[in-house]
Design a protein around this motif. Sequence first.
Motif, mmCIF file in Angstrom:
data_model
loop_
_atom_site.group_PDB
_atom_site.id
_atom_site.type_symbol
_atom_site.label_atom_id
_atom_site.label_comp_id
_atom_site.label_asym_id
_atom_site.label_seq_id
_atom_site.Cartn_x
_atom_site.Cartn_y
_atom_site.Cartn_z
ATOM 1 N N MET A 46 -7.751 6.554 6.854
ATOM 2 C CA MET A 46 -7.323 7.802 7.482
ATOM 3 C C MET A 46 -5.802 7.923 7.552
ATOM 4 O O MET A 46 -5.261 9.017 7.697
ATOM 5 C CB MET A 46 -7.902 7.913 8.898
ATOM 6 N N PHE A 47 -5.115 6.777 7.443
ATOM 7 C CA PHE A 47 -3.658 6.745 7.534
ATOM 8 C C PHE A 47 -3.121 6.011 6.304
ATOM 9 O O PHE A 47 -2.673 4.863 6.396
ATOM 10 C CB PHE A 47 -3.220 6.053 8.834
ATOM 11 N N PRO A 48 -3.184 6.654 5.133
ATOM 12 C CA PRO A 48 -2.863 5.974 3.877
ATOM 13 C C PRO A 48 -1.434 5.452 3.802
ATOM 14 O O PRO A 48 -1.187 4.442 3.146
ATOM 15 C CB PRO A 48 -3.128 7.044 2.814
ATOM 16 N N THR A 49 -0.498 6.134 4.457
ATOM 17 C CA THR A 49 0.882 5.637 4.412
ATOM 18 C C THR A 49 0.993 4.303 5.135
ATOM 19 O O THR A 49 1.745 3.415 4.715
ATOM 20 C CB THR A 49 1.857 6.654 5.034
ATOM 21 N N PHE A 50 0.246 4.140 6.220
ATOM 22 C CA PHE A 50 0.250 2.867 6.939
ATOM 23 C C PHE A 50 -0.439 1.781 6.114
ATOM 24 O O PHE A 50 0.027 0.636 6.054
ATOM 25 C CB PHE A 50 -0.439 3.021 8.295
ATOM 26 N N LEU A 51 -1.530 2.153 5.445
ATOM 27 C CA LEU A 51 -2.228 1.196 4.597
ATOM 28 C C LEU A 51 -1.321 0.715 3.472
ATOM 29 O O LEU A 51 -1.279 -0.486 3.158
ATOM 30 C CB LEU A 51 -3.502 1.824 4.029
ATOM 31 N N GLU A 52 -0.578 1.624 2.874
ATOM 32 C CA GLU A 52 0.365 1.242 1.813
ATOM 33 C C GLU A 52 1.446 0.323 2.353
ATOM 34 O O GLU A 52 1.875 -0.616 1.686
ATOM 35 C CB GLU A 52 0.992 2.490 1.186
ATOM 36 N N ARG A 53 1.895 0.612 3.565
ATOM 37 C CA ARG A 53 2.931 -0.231 4.163
ATOM 38 C C ARG A 53 2.409 -1.647 4.370
ATOM 39 O O ARG A 53 3.121 -2.633 4.123
ATOM 40 C CB ARG A 53 3.387 0.359 5.505
ATOM 41 N N LEU A 54 1.158 -1.764 4.819
ATOM 42 C CA LEU A 54 0.568 -3.088 4.984
ATOM 43 C C LEU A 54 0.526 -3.837 3.661
ATOM 44 O O LEU A 54 0.841 -5.032 3.590
ATOM 45 C CB LEU A 54 -0.846 -2.969 5.550
ATOM 46 N N LYS A 55 0.124 -3.127 2.604
ATOM 47 C CA LYS A 55 0.060 -3.763 1.288
ATOM 48 C C LYS A 55 1.438 -4.174 0.805
ATOM 49 O O LYS A 55 1.645 -5.288 0.305
ATOM 50 C CB LYS A 55 -0.580 -2.807 0.281
ATOM 51 N N ASP A 56 2.421 -3.282 0.955
ATOM 52 C CA ASP A 56 3.775 -3.561 0.473
ATOM 53 C C ASP A 56 4.436 -4.699 1.243
ATOM 54 O O ASP A 56 5.243 -5.455 0.691
ATOM 55 C CB ASP A 56 4.646 -2.302 0.586
ATOM 56 N N ASP A 57 4.090 -4.817 2.530
ATOM 57 C CA ASP A 57 4.689 -5.854 3.372
ATOM 58 C C ASP A 57 3.932 -7.166 3.314
ATOM 59 O O ASP A 57 4.261 -8.116 4.024
ATOM 60 C CB ASP A 57 4.749 -5.385 4.838
ATOM 61 N N GLY A 58 2.895 -7.217 2.486
ATOM 62 C CA GLY A 58 2.064 -8.416 2.435
ATOM 63 C C GLY A 58 1.163 -8.539 3.643
ATOM 64 O O GLY A 58 0.771 -9.642 4.036
#
Length: 377
Positions: free
Chosen positions: A94-106
């Motif tokens: 529901m919050f794809p920008t947060f999900l991407e941030r989690l992925k990018d930050d490891g």
Amino acid sequence: MTAIKTTHVGSLPRTQEVVDFIFAREKGQAYDAAAFDAAMEAACAETVRKQVEAGIDIVSDGETSKISYATYVKDRYTGFDGDSPRNAPADLKMFPTFLERLKDDGGTPTYARPQCVGEVRSKGQGELEKDIANLKAGMAAHGATQGFMNAASPGVISLFLPNRFYKTRDAYLAALADAMRDEYRTIVDAGLMLQLDCPDLALSRHMLFTDMSDDDFVKVAGAHVEALNHALDGIDPARVRVHICWGNYEGPHVCDIGMDKVFSTLMKTRAGQVLFETSNPRHAHEWTVFRDRKTEIPDDKVLVPGVIDSTTNFVEHPEVVAQRIERFTDIVGADRVIAGSDCGFGTFAGFGAVDPAIAYAKLGALAEGAQIASGRI
């Protein structure tokens, strides 16, 4: 004065040496088996020492040797191979920008999640017996008198290691229950408490069963509990702990099913102790479910509320911890409450939101808060 005992959910931060060994094994790389065993033994002893130093009464091995609390079974049981697609929890989608941030930050751990592609059978209890020996040695060396060891429930295995072999989901659960029975019995026979990790009773609602209604999901969770109880047949419930959670990750958690919906299912587990989250902001209010449904709590159930959270680096004030404990002692009495944590601090080897030193500081705050609460009872 009734002294409130302290414990936690199980996993704790691993050292880099331990993580390197675990991932060498995970990736099929060559490693020195004797050095692996020596590292696990030493790390487990140190983990026990730190728990005792922090004031924890009922300690664990920190799940030192395990890659994760659920997928470790692929190394100890036949029938698992390959990998399976990753499925993010519904709230993170529901919050794809947060999900991407989690992925990018490891912020999302990487490890194999094989599928079930054959008959599930135990390879023997050798690895478990090493873990038990390491924990008991650490307890003896550092004066811990009570210990517990984690094991995956049939339901959580089915959540993370999807079925591609058995004809039905129920058949898969039944096979898992039969296969895990000896592991459960081995832990109890060693004189330790057995903790069954059951996030499938809540987390799987917004991971695997998102298309269902809450009522239909509760039926699925009920089937999971039936499989678990079958595997526990013959084991004294007083020696068993069950942990339920909604996922040990920082996130919005707006899709979590409420405790009120799964409360009855949780109470049906053949476990003398139930561990659950009460510190994370999405579920802190749900202590009232236990208050309002007190008559549905079996008289032999001990409540182990999470009075510190496991996803932030805030160290809870001991007074906050004491107040959280007292909510539950007011409901069932001090003799039926143990102070615990929301989840583990090392759910996946080498991955954790909380700094290792802060994790133990939080355990220290838990113990101090329990002392405060004990003095007021």
